[in-house]
Scaffold this active site. Structure first.
Site, PDB file in Angstrom:
ATOM      1  N   SER A  14      10.802  63.355  -4.646  1.00  0.00           N
ATOM      2  CA  SER A  14      10.756  63.068  -3.262  1.00  0.00           C
ATOM      3  C   SER A  14      12.122  63.304  -2.306  1.00  0.00           C
ATOM      4  CB  SER A  14      10.200  61.503  -3.210  1.00  0.00           C
ATOM      5  OG  SER A  14      10.530  61.139  -2.005  1.00  0.00           O
ATOM      6  N   ASN A 187      12.439  56.584   4.117  1.00  0.00           N
ATOM      7  CA  ASN A 187      13.779  56.554   4.361  1.00  0.00           C
ATOM      8  C   ASN A 187      14.640  55.653   5.427  1.00  0.00           C
ATOM      9  OD1 ASN A 187      16.770  56.905   3.678  1.00  0.00           O
ATOM     10  ND2 ASN A 187      16.309  58.938   5.527  1.00  0.00           N
TER      11      ASN A 187
END
Lengths: 199, 199
Positions: A14, A187
């Site tokens: 990912s 993130n």
């Protein structure tokens, strides 16, 4: 689990896990929290929740390339989109669990960062035993022992258990970052997480 | 289109459009760029791109509630999840286009912010003619004239044209923010956008 830990559920396949992984230790240090690195299987999370990878929508996939390049520039980390994507990371994630089982939990973070770099900067096939062993060795770990452990039913079961735990706690993608019961997805939520931990 | 503008494509029914809308003028002022408010129809974007709203995955929908509350707290803006959601905003978005047609493009931003507030803070039905006219009046606009204009075929066509333009330029959700050809998707990309515009 200490309530003071930040838990990072991640999958080496990912890209947003990679970006978060490059920042999480520095964030933890700034707020005085240790980081617990928790390898899980993103494919299992998608299957259980009915979620799909962002790249499944064509316009999103095109945008994601620009977005990843911007984050990498902003973080000043290398990022070259891998020639093999998506990658079946089952073996990779099992190897990360195996490293924790054989060398202790503190071995997982550095090994994960090295695997992320091999895949997201150097375009190496981190699902192959050869690359896994090579990266492990570069981290001072015993690659052969890790691969043997990765094939052990108990290790396979542990990866499944971690993945199930993440789903149970509300995860639907990667990276999934927990401050106790509180999930921060992506993130792009590191800023909100740090804001909360400083409050 | 001046290349110096920041264009904000938004739909009043989208919570992340609301959050971005509360920040975009201040961001533009900090970097010396005017903001062009561009009402489009998010439903049309989803239909054309095959994308779905985040709330379509149950675990994502649960997470979104916590996430929205965190952003609202971080921005210090009110946010109460509306009792009517999702809302058919066709009439609302047409009214925003109508305001631009009858009072000039500079009328759209303040009217949009007032409609966002009515829906995301005061739980009002901003798809109803009564609320649209009321909010318009509070912005010093002629509600009856805007509603009449919103029903005009040329106004309907303009909303469709703006939506098609956004899709053509790569949008797949809301808010979609453009710096020239460069798309920034989501309230959570305002930071990267500002970083770019300062560079």
């Amino acid at each position: 689990m200490s309530t003071k830990e930040i838990e990072l559920f991640f999958d080496v396949g990912s890209p947003y896990s990679y970006l978060a992984a490059t920042r999480i230790e520095a964030l933890g240090a700034r707020v005085g929290r240790p980081v617990r690195w928790r390898p899980f299987l993103l494919g299992g999370v998608f299957k259980a929740t009915g979620n799909t990878m962002p790249a499944a929508v064509a316009a999103k996939a095109r945008y994601m390339m620009a977005d990843l390049a911007r984050w990498a520039a902003s973080y000043d980390v290398p990022l070259r989109f891998p020639s093999r994507f998506p990658l079946n990371t089952l073996r990779t994630q099992r190897a990360l669990v195996a490293a924790g089982r054989s060398s202790g939990p503190e071995a997982i973070g550095p090994f994960a960062l090295a695997l992320f770099h091999a895949y997201w900067a150097d375009d190496r096939d981190v699902s192959s035993d050869e690359v896994i062993a090579d990266v492990a060795a570069a981290c001072g770990l015993d690659g052969a022992a890790i691969l043997a452990e990765a094939g052990d039913p108990a290790c396979k079961e542990e990866l499944k258990r971690i993945t199930d735990e993440a789903i149970e706690r509300g995860a639907f993608g990667a990276p999934s970052i927990f401050d106790g019961d509180d999930l921060y997805f992506g993130n792009d939520r590191l800023g909100l997480l740090e804001e909360r931990l400083r409050a």
